[in-house]
Write a protein that holds these residues in place. Structure first.
Motif, PDB file in Angstrom:
ATOM      1  N   LEU A  51      38.773  49.487  28.235  1.00  0.00           N
ATOM      2  CA  LEU A  51      39.480  49.435  29.521  1.00  0.00           C
ATOM      3  C   LEU A  51      38.640  48.723  30.592  1.00  0.00           C
ATOM      4  CD1 LEU A  51      41.201  52.933  29.646  1.00  0.00           C
ATOM      5  CD2 LEU A  51      42.266  50.702  29.238  1.00  0.00           C
ATOM      6  N   GLU A  52      37.328  48.922  30.564  1.00  0.00           N
ATOM      7  CA  GLU A  52      36.455  48.207  31.514  1.00  0.00           C
ATOM      8  C   GLU A  52      36.507  46.707  31.276  1.00  0.00           C
ATOM      9  OE1 GLU A  52      32.559  49.906  31.204  1.00  0.00           O
ATOM     10  OE2 GLU A  52      33.156  51.786  32.159  1.00  0.00           O
ATOM     11  N   GLU A  53      36.535  46.288  30.011  1.00  0.00           N
ATOM     12  CA  GLU A  53      36.642  44.858  29.699  1.00  0.00           C
ATOM     13  C   GLU A  53      37.963  44.283  30.189  1.00  0.00           C
ATOM     14  OE1 GLU A  53      36.064  44.262  25.510  1.00  0.00           O
ATOM     15  OE2 GLU A  53      34.126  45.289  25.531  1.00  0.00           O
ATOM     16  N   ILE A  54      39.036  45.020  29.969  1.00  0.00           N
ATOM     17  CA  ILE A  54      40.353  44.565  30.419  1.00  0.00           C
ATOM     18  C   ILE A  54      40.388  44.470  31.940  1.00  0.00           C
ATOM     19  CG2 ILE A  54      42.802  45.214  30.570  1.00  0.00           C
ATOM     20  CD1 ILE A  54      42.471  46.425  27.735  1.00  0.00           C
ATOM     21  N   ASN A  55      39.882  45.484  32.618  1.00  0.00           N
ATOM     22  CA  ASN A  55      39.865  45.474  34.081  1.00  0.00           C
ATOM     23  C   ASN A  55      39.029  44.328  34.619  1.00  0.00           C
ATOM     24  OD1 ASN A  55      41.548  47.667  34.341  1.00  0.00           O
ATOM     25  ND2 ASN A  55      39.879  49.138  34.400  1.00  0.00           N
ATOM     26  N   ALA A  56      37.888  44.067  33.997  1.00  0.00           N
ATOM     27  CA  ALA A  56      37.032  42.964  34.445  1.00  0.00           C
ATOM     28  C   ALA A  56      37.747  41.626  34.279  1.00  0.00           C
ATOM     29  CB  ALA A  56      35.724  42.971  33.667  1.00  0.00           C
ATOM     30  N   ALA A  57      38.479  41.460  33.191  1.00  0.00           N
ATOM     31  CA  ALA A  57      39.213  40.212  32.960  1.00  0.00           C
ATOM     32  C   ALA A  57      40.343  40.023  33.969  1.00  0.00           C
ATOM     33  CB  ALA A  57      39.775  40.188  31.541  1.00  0.00           C
ATOM     34  N   VAL A  58      40.956  41.121  34.401  1.00  0.00           N
ATOM     35  CA  VAL A  58      42.041  41.039  35.372  1.00  0.00           C
ATOM     36  C   VAL A  58      41.508  40.825  36.778  1.00  0.00           C
ATOM     37  CG1 VAL A  58      43.896  42.376  36.469  1.00  0.00           C
ATOM     38  CG2 VAL A  58      43.646  42.396  33.993  1.00  0.00           C
ATOM     39  N   VAL A  59      40.425  41.492  37.113  1.00  0.00           N
ATOM     40  CA  VAL A  59      39.882  41.440  38.469  1.00  0.00           C
ATOM     41  C   VAL A  59      39.130  40.139  38.737  1.00  0.00           C
ATOM     42  CG1 VAL A  59      38.170  42.528  39.985  1.00  0.00           C
ATOM     43  CG2 VAL A  59      39.785  43.930  38.729  1.00  0.00           C
ATOM     44  N   ALA A  60      38.487  39.570  37.749  1.00  0.00           N
ATOM     45  CA  ALA A  60      37.637  38.393  37.952  1.00  0.00           C
ATOM     46  C   ALA A  60      38.322  37.249  38.703  1.00  0.00           C
ATOM     47  CB  ALA A  60      37.088  37.910  36.620  1.00  0.00           C
ATOM     48  N   PRO A  61      39.542  36.844  38.346  1.00  0.00           N
ATOM     49  CA  PRO A  61      40.147  35.721  39.064  1.00  0.00           C
ATOM     50  C   PRO A  61      40.762  36.090  40.417  1.00  0.00           C
ATOM     51  CG  PRO A  61      41.591  36.397  37.266  1.00  0.00           C
ATOM     52  CD  PRO A  61      40.331  37.210  37.162  1.00  0.00           C
ATOM     53  N   THR A  62      40.780  37.359  40.766  1.00  0.00           N
ATOM     54  CA  THR A  62      41.387  37.802  42.018  1.00  0.00           C
ATOM     55  C   THR A  62      40.415  37.602  43.174  1.00  0.00           C
ATOM     56  OG1 THR A  62      42.573  39.483  40.759  1.00  0.00           O
ATOM     57  CG2 THR A  62      42.545  39.737  43.145  1.00  0.00           C
ATOM     58  N   PRO A  63      40.843  36.896  44.239  1.00  0.00           N
ATOM     59  CA  PRO A  63      39.959  36.692  45.393  1.00  0.00           C
ATOM     60  C   PRO A  63      39.541  38.029  46.027  1.00  0.00           C
ATOM     61  CG  PRO A  63      41.909  35.298  45.547  1.00  0.00           C
ATOM     62  CD  PRO A  63      42.118  36.229  44.396  1.00  0.00           C
ATOM     63  N   VAL A  64      38.371  38.029  46.631  1.00  0.00           N
ATOM     64  CA  VAL A  64      37.808  39.256  47.213  1.00  0.00           C
ATOM     65  C   VAL A  64      38.726  39.831  48.286  1.00  0.00           C
ATOM     66  CG1 VAL A  64      35.852  40.207  48.491  1.00  0.00           C
ATOM     67  CG2 VAL A  64      35.454  38.564  46.669  1.00  0.00           C
ATOM     68  N   HIS A  65      39.269  38.977  49.167  1.00  0.00           N
ATOM     69  CA  HIS A  65      40.117  39.505  50.243  1.00  0.00           C
ATOM     70  C   HIS A  65      41.388  40.158  49.678  1.00  0.00           C
ATOM     71  CE1 HIS A  65      41.954  35.520  49.650  1.00  0.00           C
ATOM     72  NE2 HIS A  65      43.049  36.049  50.146  1.00  0.00           N
ATOM     73  N   THR A  66      41.897  39.637  48.572  1.00  0.00           N
ATOM     74  CA  THR A  66      43.074  40.240  47.942  1.00  0.00           C
ATOM     75  C   THR A  66      42.716  41.587  47.336  1.00  0.00           C
ATOM     76  OG1 THR A  66      43.937  38.047  47.439  1.00  0.00           O
ATOM     77  CG2 THR A  66      44.904  39.891  46.240  1.00  0.00           C
ATOM     78  N   ARG A  67      41.548  41.678  46.722  1.00  0.00           N
ATOM     79  CA  ARG A  67      41.095  42.963  46.169  1.00  0.00           C
ATOM     80  C   ARG A  67      40.994  44.008  47.259  1.00  0.00           C
ATOM     81  NH1 ARG A  67      35.882  41.293  42.747  1.00  0.00           N
ATOM     82  NH2 ARG A  67      36.680  39.233  42.333  1.00  0.00           N
ATOM     83  N   ARG A  68      40.435  43.608  48.414  1.00  0.00           N
ATOM     84  CA  ARG A  68      40.302  44.559  49.531  1.00  0.00           C
ATOM     85  C   ARG A  68      41.666  45.033  50.011  1.00  0.00           C
ATOM     86  NH1 ARG A  68      35.826  40.967  52.075  1.00  0.00           N
ATOM     87  NH2 ARG A  68      33.991  41.822  51.056  1.00  0.00           N
ATOM     88  N   GLU A  69      42.620  44.107  50.108  1.00  0.00           N
ATOM     89  CA  GLU A  69      43.964  44.483  50.536  1.00  0.00           C
ATOM     90  C   GLU A  69      44.599  45.447  49.539  1.00  0.00           C
ATOM     91  OE1 GLU A  69      46.581  41.234  51.457  1.00  0.00           O
ATOM     92  OE2 GLU A  69      44.991  40.151  52.480  1.00  0.00           O
ATOM     93  N   LEU A  70      44.442  45.175  48.244  1.00  0.00           N
ATOM     94  CA  LEU A  70      45.015  46.043  47.225  1.00  0.00           C
ATOM     95  C   LEU A  70      44.380  47.436  47.249  1.00  0.00           C
ATOM     96  CD1 LEU A  70      45.319  43.530  44.262  1.00  0.00           C
ATOM     97  CD2 LEU A  70      47.177  44.499  45.622  1.00  0.00           C
ATOM     98  N   ILE A  71      43.075  47.470  47.408  1.00  0.00           N
ATOM     99  CA  ILE A  71      42.391  48.763  47.494  1.00  0.00           C
ATOM    100  C   ILE A  71      42.851  49.515  48.741  1.00  0.00           C
ATOM    101  CG2 ILE A  71      40.130  49.856  47.861  1.00  0.00           C
ATOM    102  CD1 ILE A  71      38.996  47.657  45.975  1.00  0.00           C
ATOM    103  N   GLY A  72      43.081  48.780  49.829  1.00  0.00           N
ATOM    104  CA  GLY A  72      43.573  49.402  51.061  1.00  0.00           C
ATOM    105  C   GLY A  72      44.927  50.063  50.890  1.00  0.00           C
ATOM    106  N   THR A  73      45.763  49.533  49.992  1.00  0.00           N
ATOM    107  CA  THR A  73      47.074  50.145  49.774  1.00  0.00           C
ATOM    108  C   THR A  73      46.982  51.486  49.064  1.00  0.00           C
ATOM    109  OG1 THR A  73      47.455  49.024  47.661  1.00  0.00           O
ATOM    110  CG2 THR A  73      48.233  47.891  49.649  1.00  0.00           C
TER     111      THR A  73
END
Length: 148
Positions: A51-73
């Motif tokens: 699951l960590e490998e899958i999550n890393a593969a999904v998160v890697a191409p996501t821009p940092v600002h988008t990750r922050r917005e998603l975490i904020g939700t």
């Protein structure tokens, strides 16, 4: 344990289901079974690492600002009972608060009749049982314009 890793990657099996499938797989392959605790630990470790490998593969191409917005939700705003994400994903059950919900959006059909949203029935789409549409079809386009 490649079997368990492939199951984790392709299904949403719980840890218990993974354990049961691993036992069946080992029995089918005629492999001597390890102790229950040892096998449970192996299944857990394989599941977590996969699951960590899958999550890393999904998160890697996501821009940092988008990750922050998603975490904020995921955070529950002050004074609210649910997170923004939960609020956005929960369907609206009752739009108007009146009736049984079957005609809850009929006012939207009437409002959209002349604004280029595809309503060509002169605003009668929301009438009960489609009677307005039937009347509009019988009258023809010239009668509709004189009626409006």
């Amino acid at each position: 344990m490649r079997f368990v890793a492939s199951r984790v990657a392709t299904t949403r099996d719980s840890r218990r289901e993974l354990f049961d499938r691993a036992v069946l797989h080992l029995i089918e392959k005629r492999v001597q079974l390890p102790g229950i605790t040892t096998l449970a630990r192996l299944v857990r470790d394989v599941q977590l690492s996969t699951l960590e490998e899958i999550n890393a593969a999904v998160v890697a191409p996501t821009p940092v600002h988008t990750r922050r917005e998603l975490i904020g939700t995921l955070e529950v705003p002050a004074g609210k009972r649910v997170s923004t994400l939960e609020w956005m994903r929960t369907p609206v059950v009752k739009l108007t608060g009146k009736g049984d919900g079957r005609r809850a959006g009929s006012h939207l059909l009437r409002a959209g009749a002349g604004d280029g949203c595809g309503g060509s029935d002169g605003g009668r789409a929301g009438e009960a049982g489609g009677a307005g549409l039937l009347r509009a079809a019988r009258q023809g386009p010239q009668d509709q314009e004189s009626e409006g």
